[in-house]
Design an enzyme around this catalytic site. Structure first.
Site, PDB file in Angstrom:
ATOM      1  N   GLY A  69      41.452  30.384  44.245  1.00  0.00           N
ATOM      2  CA  GLY A  69      41.750  30.375  42.820  1.00  0.00           C
ATOM      3  C   GLY A  69      40.544  30.744  41.976  1.00  0.00           C
ATOM      4  O   GLY A  69      39.543  31.249  42.481  1.00  0.00           O
ATOM      5  N   ALA A  70      40.658  30.468  40.651  1.00  0.00           N
ATOM      6  CA  ALA A  70      39.668  30.936  39.676  1.00  0.00           C
ATOM      7  C   ALA A  70      39.489  32.447  39.895  1.00  0.00           C
ATOM      8  O   ALA A  70      38.374  32.951  40.069  1.00  0.00           O
ATOM      9  CB  ALA A  70      38.338  30.184  39.776  1.00  0.00           C
TER      10      ALA A  70
ATOM     11  N   ARG B  84      32.096  30.944  40.963  1.00  0.00           N
ATOM     12  CA  ARG B  84      31.053  29.999  40.541  1.00  0.00           C
ATOM     13  C   ARG B  84      30.150  30.581  39.446  1.00  0.00           C
ATOM     14  O   ARG B  84      29.332  29.842  38.883  1.00  0.00           O
ATOM     15  CB  ARG B  84      30.193  29.573  41.731  1.00  0.00           C
ATOM     16  CG  ARG B  84      30.944  28.718  42.760  1.00  0.00           C
ATOM     17  CD  ARG B  84      30.016  28.271  43.872  1.00  0.00           C
ATOM     18  NE  ARG B  84      30.650  27.460  44.895  1.00  0.00           N
ATOM     19  CZ  ARG B  84      31.264  27.925  45.984  1.00  0.00           C
ATOM     20  NH1 ARG B  84      31.348  29.237  46.183  1.00  0.00           N
ATOM     21  NH2 ARG B  84      31.808  27.105  46.873  1.00  0.00           N
TER      22      ARG B  84
ATOM     23  N   HIS C 119      38.810  39.218  43.611  1.00  0.00           N
ATOM     24  CA  HIS C 119      40.089  38.868  44.240  1.00  0.00           C
ATOM     25  C   HIS C 119      41.124  39.960  43.968  1.00  0.00           C
ATOM     26  O   HIS C 119      41.899  40.336  44.849  1.00  0.00           O
ATOM     27  CB  HIS C 119      40.626  37.549  43.662  1.00  0.00           C
ATOM     28  CG  HIS C 119      39.724  36.368  43.869  1.00  0.00           C
ATOM     29  ND1 HIS C 119      39.026  35.785  42.837  1.00  0.00           N
ATOM     30  CD2 HIS C 119      39.411  35.661  44.982  1.00  0.00           C
ATOM     31  CE1 HIS C 119      38.327  34.753  43.310  1.00  0.00           C
ATOM     32  NE2 HIS C 119      38.537  34.664  44.603  1.00  0.00           N
TER      33      HIS C 119
ATOM     34  N   HIS D 262      39.274  36.458  39.906  1.00  0.00           N
ATOM     35  CA  HIS D 262      38.527  37.452  39.129  1.00  0.00           C
ATOM     36  C   HIS D 262      38.758  38.833  39.744  1.00  0.00           C
ATOM     37  O   HIS D 262      39.580  38.982  40.657  1.00  0.00           O
ATOM     38  CB  HIS D 262      37.037  37.090  39.080  1.00  0.00           C
ATOM     39  CG  HIS D 262      36.442  36.809  40.436  1.00  0.00           C
ATOM     40  ND1 HIS D 262      36.278  37.789  41.391  1.00  0.00           N
ATOM     41  CD2 HIS D 262      35.999  35.659  41.008  1.00  0.00           C
ATOM     42  CE1 HIS D 262      35.749  37.269  42.474  1.00  0.00           C
ATOM     43  NE2 HIS D 262      35.571  35.973  42.287  1.00  0.00           N
TER      44      HIS D 262
ATOM     45  N   GLY E 291      36.922  39.572  51.516  1.00  0.00           N
ATOM     46  CA  GLY E 291      35.850  40.286  50.825  1.00  0.00           C
ATOM     47  C   GLY E 291      34.562  40.299  51.632  1.00  0.00           C
ATOM     48  O   GLY E 291      34.176  39.284  52.222  1.00  0.00           O
ATOM     49  N   GLU E 292      33.889  41.442  51.601  1.00  0.00           N
ATOM     50  CA  GLU E 292      32.596  41.549  52.302  1.00  0.00           C
ATOM     51  C   GLU E 292      31.478  40.820  51.572  1.00  0.00           C
ATOM     52  O   GLU E 292      30.367  40.739  52.086  1.00  0.00           O
ATOM     53  CB  GLU E 292      32.225  43.033  52.485  1.00  0.00           C
ATOM     54  CG  GLU E 292      33.029  43.677  53.591  1.00  0.00           C
ATOM     55  CD  GLU E 292      32.725  45.153  53.769  1.00  0.00           C
ATOM     56  OE1 GLU E 292      32.331  45.811  52.771  1.00  0.00           O
ATOM     57  OE2 GLU E 292      32.902  45.649  54.889  1.00  0.00           O
ATOM     58  N   LYS E 293      31.760  40.296  50.386  1.00  0.00           N
ATOM     59  CA  LYS E 293      30.757  39.439  49.740  1.00  0.00           C
ATOM     60  C   LYS E 293      30.413  38.283  50.684  1.00  0.00           C
ATOM     61  O   LYS E 293      29.268  37.869  50.794  1.00  0.00           O
ATOM     62  CB  LYS E 293      31.276  38.885  48.418  1.00  0.00           C
ATOM     63  CG  LYS E 293      30.250  38.003  47.727  1.00  0.00           C
ATOM     64  CD  LYS E 293      30.751  37.508  46.411  1.00  0.00           C
ATOM     65  CE  LYS E 293      31.620  36.295  46.565  1.00  0.00           C
ATOM     66  NZ  LYS E 293      30.898  35.029  46.419  1.00  0.00           N
TER      67      LYS E 293
HETATM   68  P1  AMP Z   1      37.284  32.629  47.392  1.00  0.00           P
HETATM   69  O1  AMP Z   1      38.344  32.368  46.376  1.00  0.00           O
HETATM   70  O2  AMP Z   1      35.896  32.576  46.846  1.00  0.00           O
HETATM   71  O3  AMP Z   1      37.467  31.824  48.652  1.00  0.00           O
HETATM   72  O4  AMP Z   1      37.462  34.140  47.833  1.00  0.00           O
HETATM   73  C1  AMP Z   1      38.698  34.598  48.320  1.00  0.00           C
HETATM   74  C2  AMP Z   1      38.497  35.964  48.908  1.00  0.00           C
HETATM   75  O5  AMP Z   1      38.040  36.854  47.897  1.00  0.00           O
HETATM   76  C3  AMP Z   1      37.442  35.975  50.021  1.00  0.00           C
HETATM   77  O6  AMP Z   1      37.866  36.856  51.051  1.00  0.00           O
HETATM   78  C4  AMP Z   1      36.223  36.499  49.316  1.00  0.00           C
HETATM   79  O7  AMP Z   1      35.322  37.164  50.175  1.00  0.00           O
HETATM   80  C5  AMP Z   1      36.850  37.476  48.342  1.00  0.00           C
HETATM   81  N1  AMP Z   1      35.938  37.731  47.220  1.00  0.00           N
HETATM   82  C6  AMP Z   1      35.334  36.815  46.427  1.00  0.00           C
HETATM   83  N2  AMP Z   1      34.505  37.427  45.552  1.00  0.00           N
HETATM   84  C7  AMP Z   1      34.578  38.752  45.813  1.00  0.00           C
HETATM   85  C8  AMP Z   1      33.952  39.915  45.272  1.00  0.00           C
HETATM   86  N3  AMP Z   1      33.066  39.834  44.264  1.00  0.00           N
HETATM   87  N4  AMP Z   1      34.269  41.116  45.785  1.00  0.00           N
HETATM   88  C9  AMP Z   1      35.150  41.222  46.814  1.00  0.00           C
HETATM   89  N5  AMP Z   1      35.783  40.165  47.374  1.00  0.00           N
HETATM   90  C10 AMP Z   1      35.504  38.949  46.877  1.00  0.00           C
END
Ligand code: AMP
Length: 280
Positions: free
Chosen positions: A31-32, A187, A37, A34, A147-149
């Site tokens: 969630g949250a 974050r 995602h 952007h 995401g590759e982040k």
């Molecule tokens: P999270 O909600 O942070 O668990 O992220 C969910 C998915 O979105 C994960 O596969 C992350 O790697 C991906 N993600 C988060 N931030 C980015 C970003 N800036 N660019 C690409 N993918 C992202």
């Protein structure tokens, strides 16, 4: 778009949607939402007949109670964004939906899960594997988008998929950045204005290190990145590892591998930022 919270309803809805051999894409999120995602969701929309996005702040992957407590929660805006992205199913369960009883499973995924985030955040990847394996079993996607982040997370999930024998494709997606280079992250809203101003130095320094690396050893490059970032009073590098892009084990020299990435974690004030760069 259907918004579903019950696991039974999710399974039923996906079962109906995939009838006739339609392909299913899954995008797991906390969630949250952007633009990062959104890039995963858009890609899933292009490549799959049915798109399922999960929005679940998974408590078992937080090794820091304050991080979980202060994590942004924006369920309504998330649902609106997913609707606008033409998602078929938004799965937004509660903790009780996912964990009617505690998940006691312990994953042993080897060296790839033990370095970097695995070493700094004990239990983190175990929690990631708990939730992602549950989602894979519930949705049975043909493809899952990450995401590759979170470079190491992809390697760990690949190891889990192999170990548990899931029949699906992991699709890595490029990191989406702010105009000034800072990796988009849920974050980031917690960065103070002062820290937000200096945080783009992380990616700028990583990029500059590509040039620096041409004339310097791996160790010199490592030390230069750490020293450059630590020179900002608002930032402190937790780790920077120049490692093999597959095994994630640290390297001693540039000629040790033909797949090399640098993975970094930096405390920006009290916000932990993660990023990475490919050297070759
Ligand atoms: P999270 O909600 O942070 O668990 O992220 C969910 C998915 O979105 C994960 O596969 C992350 O790697 C991906 N993600 C988060 N931030 C980015 C970003 N800036 N660019 C690409 N993918 C992202």
């Amino acid at each position: 778009m259907r918004i579903i919270s019950s696991v039974e309803q999710l399974k039923q809805a996906v079962g109906v949607a995939r009838a006739g051999g339609r392909t299913v894409g899954l995008v797991p999120t906390m969630g949250a939402l952007h633009e990062g995602h959104k890039s995963l969701v858009d890609r899933a929309r292009r490549e799959c007949d049915v798109v399922v996005v999960s929005v679940f702040l998974n408590p078992t992957q937080f090794n820091n109670a304050d991080d979980l407590r202060t994590y942004p929660r924006t369920a309504e805006a998330d649902a609106a964004m997913l609707e606008a992205c033409d998602v078929d199913i938004a799965f937004m369960p509660t903790v009780d939906d996912i964990y009617p009883e505690p998940d006691t499973r312990v994953f042993h995924l080897g060296p790839v899960a033990e370095v970097m985030e695995g070493a700094m955040r004990p239990g983190h990847f175990n929690g990631v594997c708990q939730i992602v394996s549950k989602l894979f079993a519930m949705v049975e996607p043909d493809r899952a988008y990450f995401g590759e982040k979170d470079y190491q997370q992809i390697a760990v999930i690949r190891a889990m998929v192999k170990q548990l024998g899931f029949n699906l494709e992991i699709v890595p997606c490029p990191c989406v950045r702010e105009a000034d280079g800072l990796a988009k992250s849920s974050r980031n809203v917690r960065l103070t204005p002062v820290v937000r101003k200096v945080a783009p130095a992380i990616y700028r320094t990583l990029k500059e290190s590509l040039r620096f690396a041409e004339g310097h050893s791996l160790e010199q490059t490592h030390d230069w990145v750490v020293a450059t970032l630590n020179a900002y009073p608002e930032m402190e590098v937790e780790y920077f590892s120049i490692c093999d892009g597959i095994t994630l084990q640290p390297l001693d020299s540039w000629d040790q591998s033909d797949n090399i990435v640098g993975c970094i974690t930096v405390y920006c004030g009290d916000v932990r930022e993660i990023d990475n760069i490919r050297y070759k």
